[in-house]
Design a protein around this motif. Structure first.
Motif, PDB file in Angstrom:
ATOM      1  N   ILE A 285      -6.295  -3.617   2.507  1.00 34.56           N
ATOM      2  CA  ILE A 285      -7.023  -2.784   3.424  1.00 34.56           C
ATOM      3  C   ILE A 285      -7.865  -4.515   3.932  1.00 34.56           C
ATOM      4  O   ILE A 285      -7.312  -4.037   5.562  1.00 34.56           O
ATOM      5  CB  ILE A 285      -8.071  -1.690   3.085  1.00 34.56           C
ATOM      6  CG1 ILE A 285      -7.732  -0.441   2.957  1.00 34.56           C
ATOM      7  CG2 ILE A 285      -8.613  -1.708   4.533  1.00 34.56           C
ATOM      8  CD1 ILE A 285      -8.506   0.556   2.739  1.00 34.56           C
TER       9      ILE A 285
ATOM     10  N   PHE B 242      -8.160  -1.236  -1.635  1.00 34.69           N
ATOM     11  CA  PHE B 242      -8.757  -1.768  -0.700  1.00 34.69           C
ATOM     12  C   PHE B 242      -9.164  -3.294  -0.632  1.00 34.69           C
ATOM     13  O   PHE B 242      -9.224  -3.600   0.974  1.00 34.69           O
ATOM     14  CB  PHE B 242     -10.109  -1.937  -1.601  1.00 34.69           C
ATOM     15  CG  PHE B 242     -11.007  -0.567  -1.485  1.00 34.69           C
ATOM     16  CD1 PHE B 242     -11.231  -0.225  -0.354  1.00 34.69           C
ATOM     17  CD2 PHE B 242     -11.679   0.250  -2.959  1.00 34.69           C
ATOM     18  CE1 PHE B 242     -12.150   1.125  -0.143  1.00 34.69           C
ATOM     19  CE2 PHE B 242     -11.611   1.880  -2.131  1.00 34.69           C
ATOM     20  CZ  PHE B 242     -12.167   1.925  -1.025  1.00 34.69           C
ATOM     21  N   SER B 243      -8.713  -4.181  -1.600  1.00 29.31           N
ATOM     22  CA  SER B 243      -7.954  -5.613  -1.220  1.00 29.31           C
ATOM     23  C   SER B 243      -6.651  -5.633  -0.091  1.00 29.31           C
ATOM     24  O   SER B 243      -6.821  -6.325   0.690  1.00 29.31           O
ATOM     25  CB  SER B 243      -7.259  -6.463  -2.438  1.00 29.31           C
ATOM     26  OG  SER B 243      -8.634  -6.173  -3.303  1.00 29.31           O
TER      27      SER B 243
ATOM     28  N   MET C 288     -11.257   1.461   6.054  1.00 28.34           N
ATOM     29  CA  MET C 288     -12.226   1.986   4.907  1.00 28.34           C
ATOM     30  C   MET C 288     -13.235   3.340   4.639  1.00 28.34           C
ATOM     31  O   MET C 288     -13.242   4.351   3.250  1.00 28.34           O
ATOM     32  CB  MET C 288     -13.290   0.926   4.902  1.00 28.34           C
ATOM     33  CG  MET C 288     -12.335  -0.238   5.085  1.00 28.34           C
ATOM     34  SD  MET C 288     -14.136  -1.757   4.820  1.00 28.34           S
ATOM     35  CE  MET C 288     -14.522  -1.851   2.716  1.00 28.34           C
TER      36      MET C 288
ATOM     37  N   THR D 188       0.994  -0.990  -0.062  1.00 27.54           N
ATOM     38  CA  THR D 188       0.005  -0.054   0.074  1.00 27.54           C
ATOM     39  C   THR D 188       0.619   1.237  -0.311  1.00 27.54           C
ATOM     40  O   THR D 188       0.578   2.499  -0.563  1.00 27.54           O
ATOM     41  CB  THR D 188      -0.632  -0.127   1.368  1.00 27.54           C
ATOM     42  OG1 THR D 188      -0.236   0.244   2.683  1.00 27.54           O
ATOM     43  CG2 THR D 188      -2.092  -1.449   1.347  1.00 27.54           C
TER      44      THR D 188
ATOM     45  N   VAL E  99      -9.709   5.645   3.006  1.00 31.11           N
ATOM     46  CA  VAL E  99      -9.150   4.978   2.323  1.00 31.11           C
ATOM     47  C   VAL E  99     -10.371   6.104   1.478  1.00 31.11           C
ATOM     48  O   VAL E  99      -9.897   5.975   0.196  1.00 31.11           O
ATOM     49  CB  VAL E  99      -8.518   3.930   2.061  1.00 31.11           C
ATOM     50  CG1 VAL E  99      -8.129   3.569   1.137  1.00 31.11           C
ATOM     51  CG2 VAL E  99      -7.923   4.092   3.352  1.00 31.11           C
ATOM     52  N   SER E 100     -11.705   5.446   1.624  1.00 33.52           N
ATOM     53  CA  SER E 100     -12.112   5.678   0.319  1.00 33.52           C
ATOM     54  C   SER E 100     -12.490   7.100  -0.111  1.00 33.52           C
ATOM     55  O   SER E 100     -13.254   7.689  -1.085  1.00 33.52           O
ATOM     56  CB  SER E 100     -14.003   5.216   0.440  1.00 33.52           C
ATOM     57  OG  SER E 100     -13.873   3.830   1.280  1.00 33.52           O
TER      58      SER E 100
ATOM     59  N   THR F  99      -8.346   0.058  -6.111  1.00 29.03           N
ATOM     60  CA  THR F  99      -9.143  -1.093  -6.000  1.00 29.03           C
ATOM     61  C   THR F  99      -8.570  -2.466  -4.684  1.00 29.03           C
ATOM     62  O   THR F  99      -8.412  -2.870  -4.170  1.00 29.03           O
ATOM     63  CB  THR F  99     -10.282  -2.020  -7.395  1.00 29.03           C
ATOM     64  OG1 THR F  99     -10.199  -0.879  -8.139  1.00 29.03           O
ATOM     65  CG2 THR F  99     -10.310  -3.359  -7.360  1.00 29.03           C
TER      66      THR F  99
END
Length: 579
Positions: A282, A279-280, A254, A151, A257-258, A276
């Motif tokens: 995370i 998110f994986s 989440m 990340t 980060v979103s 994407t």
């Protein structure tokens, strides 16, 4: 130290599995963390770019990587399970072997139910924790670090979000561990009590039913169960704080980060594929944290169990052979020289006091006394089931503490007040006395113990199956089988602790006559409540208050001992009234 080396050897046996498990875990993690990166390339270079070739290329790579990760995961699970079950098997074996070395006082310290709980529930807890440590506790930190690094590669700004979360979780988990561990320590001790209640009830189920005490037993069981429920509920309430803490951290990450990621995608500093994959990662990071918290909860429980297991493994028997143990018992003479004994080792709580006694080899000694006068305690010092607190006990002219215990006990056969038969045939039970005894020898000792006649009445004779504890034979039959088993050892000393109480007076007399005629050189100690069982003994001891209050033959004691005379008259008068 010996116990610890034995435990280390148990782990050493599965060294290969313990090493291979984390290796395959690392391989599984490597492919798991690369899959989101490959997914990002599939989206950015394949789907978004409209390049069918890249879609096929990265799609096939994704499938291969997923299959390899699956294979590594299956292998790590297999080796972890093998290592954990093997470790628990060896741990249980080491504990059981150590228990076999315990003296009666060691057994009294832990209790039978407590030892059973340690061998079952506690070992299972440690096994589960061990399996989680060598697999999940390896997987989660590696995945957490690798995912966080990736990340950081994608977006250092978004990666910093996790630095805020980790300290919060660490502090929360630390508080959970600190609060739950004492509760689990307490609850496993209550498991010992629960097992004790169940064991006592099942062993005495006939008494329970004959006195119609089922409801009382239910209440007793229910009381202990409630205490366990209350303690477990308290522990679970403490551990339950872990779940909402994790959820707050997961959803908080989440959302952050979103929000930040969406702004970066709009600003052109982050692609859709990268967001994407973020998110994986995370989910990987937060799932790793959640799994680590589960491992820590399991470790909290296992720690309490491990303490109890270690306590049993490190317990040393208080009866040991000397540096140069004597391995031959010369004869069956027994001498008590100023012997005092206390189960607590406290001189102020002695149950035997200044016992002075000298028995020649081959003599028959009767022991009489009321309940609690330490008759059984006296004879238990002869085969060194306990050590005298003061003074010395000598067998064959040698202090019992100077003998090799196995050699001493081979020459002292003891039929305990609560002797046991084990599940198996009558023949197998008798072979406890001498595993190499022939059928003729078995029949001979059974004739001496007046057991041969009733054995032959069974359809299967000596191959008749005995249920656990001898529940399918009568009390008198059980006692006679136990006497026969003891005689098979061909001992120099035979101790019968109220072992003919369940047989009739005629059979009792026949057993005593057989002893006089067939084993005249064996020293015999007979504890009895009936004077008729000991009146022909060479010496009769009258025990009172942990002391020998009188000693002599039947005739001498009738003249000189008021207690003996009173017992004799009450028994003979009762017999006349009955007639």
């Amino acid at each position: 130290m010996k116990k610890k080396r034995g435990l280390a050897c148990g782990i050493q046996e599965f060294k290969k599995d313990v090493i291979l498990t984390p290796i395959f875990v690392i391989g599984e993690v490597a492919f798991d963390v690369l899959i989101p990166m490959m997914m990002a390339k599939l989206l950015d270079l394949g789907v978004n770019a409209g390049n069918v070739g890249n879609i096929w290329r990265y799609g096939i790579l994704l499938v291969v990587m997923a299959l390899v990760a699956l294979a590594f995961g299956a292998l790590s699970g297999r080796f972890a399970a093998r290592a954990a079950t093997g470790f628990s098997r060896n741990l249980r074996r080491e504990m059981y072997r150590n228990v076999q070395q315990f003296s009666f006082s060691n057994i009294d310290k832990f209790s039978t139910a407590g030892i059973i709980t340690r061998l079952t529930t506690d070992v299972t807890n440690v096994q589960m924790a061990f399996q989680m440590v060598i697999r999940i506790a390896v997987r989660c930190p590696i995945m957490l670090i690798c995912a966080w690094v990736l990340t950081f590669v994608i977006s250092p700004k978004l990666a910093l979000v996790f630095l805020v979360v980790i300290p919060i979780l660490a502090v929360g988990l630390l508080l959970v561990m600190k609060g739950a561990h004492p509760v689990f320590t307490r609850v496993f001790k209550k498991y010992d009590r629960l097992n004790s209640v169940v064991q006592e009830n099942l062993l005495g189920i006939r008494v329970v039913k004959s006195f119609v005490r089922e409801e009382h037993e239910k209440e007793k069981f229910g009381a202990v169960s409630r205490e366990i429920y209350q303690d477990f509920s308290k522990a679970e309430r403490i551990i339950a704080f872990n779940a909402p803490l994790m959820q707050v951290c997961v959803y908080g990450c989440m959302l952050l980060v979103s929000w930040l990621g969406a702004k970066m995608v709009v600003g052109g500093t982050l692609t859709t594929g990268e967001l994407t994959s973020m998110f994986s990662y995370i989910m990987m990071i937060l799932m790793s944290l959640m799994m680590l918290s589960m491992v820590l909860v399991m470790i909290i429980m296992a720690r309490a169990s491990a303490d109890r297991i270690t306590e049993l493994l490190n317990e040393q028997t208080d009866l040991k052979n000397g540096a140069h143990p004597v391995r031959e018992v010369k004869d069956g003479s027994v001498d008590f020289e100023h012997v005092s004994f206390s189960y607590a080792g406290d001189p102020g709580k002695e149950c035997l006091k200044e016992v002075e006694l000298h028995i020649a080899s081959g003599e028959t000694v009767g022991i009489l006394g009321g309940t609690g006068t330490s008759k059984t305690t006296l004879v238990q010092l002869i085969p060194r089931l306990y050590d005298a607190t003061e003074g010395s006990v000598k067998v064959g002219g040698v202090d019992v503490r100077d003998y090799d215990m196995e050699s001493l006990r081979e020459q002292v056969a003891m039929v305990l007040q609560k002797n046991e038969l084990f599940s198996g045939t009558i023949r197998e039970n008798l072979h406890w006395g001498n595993e190499h005894a022939s059928d003729e020898e078995l029949a001979r000792v059974c004739r001496l113990a007046q057991a041969d006649s009733f054995i032959r009445e069974f359809p299967d004779g000596y191959d008749t199956y005995i249920e656990q504890g001898g529940s399918n034979v009568s009390g008198g039959q059980k006692q006679r089988l136990c006497i026969a088993r003891a005689l098979l050892k061909k001992p120099k000393i035979l101790i019968l602790d109220d072992s003919t109480s369940a047989v009739d007076t005629k059979t009792d007399a026949m057993i005593r006559r057989a002893f006089r005629e067939e084993i005249p050189d064996t020293t015999k100690f007979i504890i009895a409540q009936r004077i008729s069982s000991i009146e022909d003994a060479d010496k009769i001891l009258v025990m009172d208050g942990g002391k020998i209050s009188a000693m002599g033959t039947h005739e001498q004691l009738l003249e000189s001992c008021g207690i003996y005379r009173e017992i004799y008259e009450s028994q003979t008068k009762g017999g006349e009234d009955h007639e």
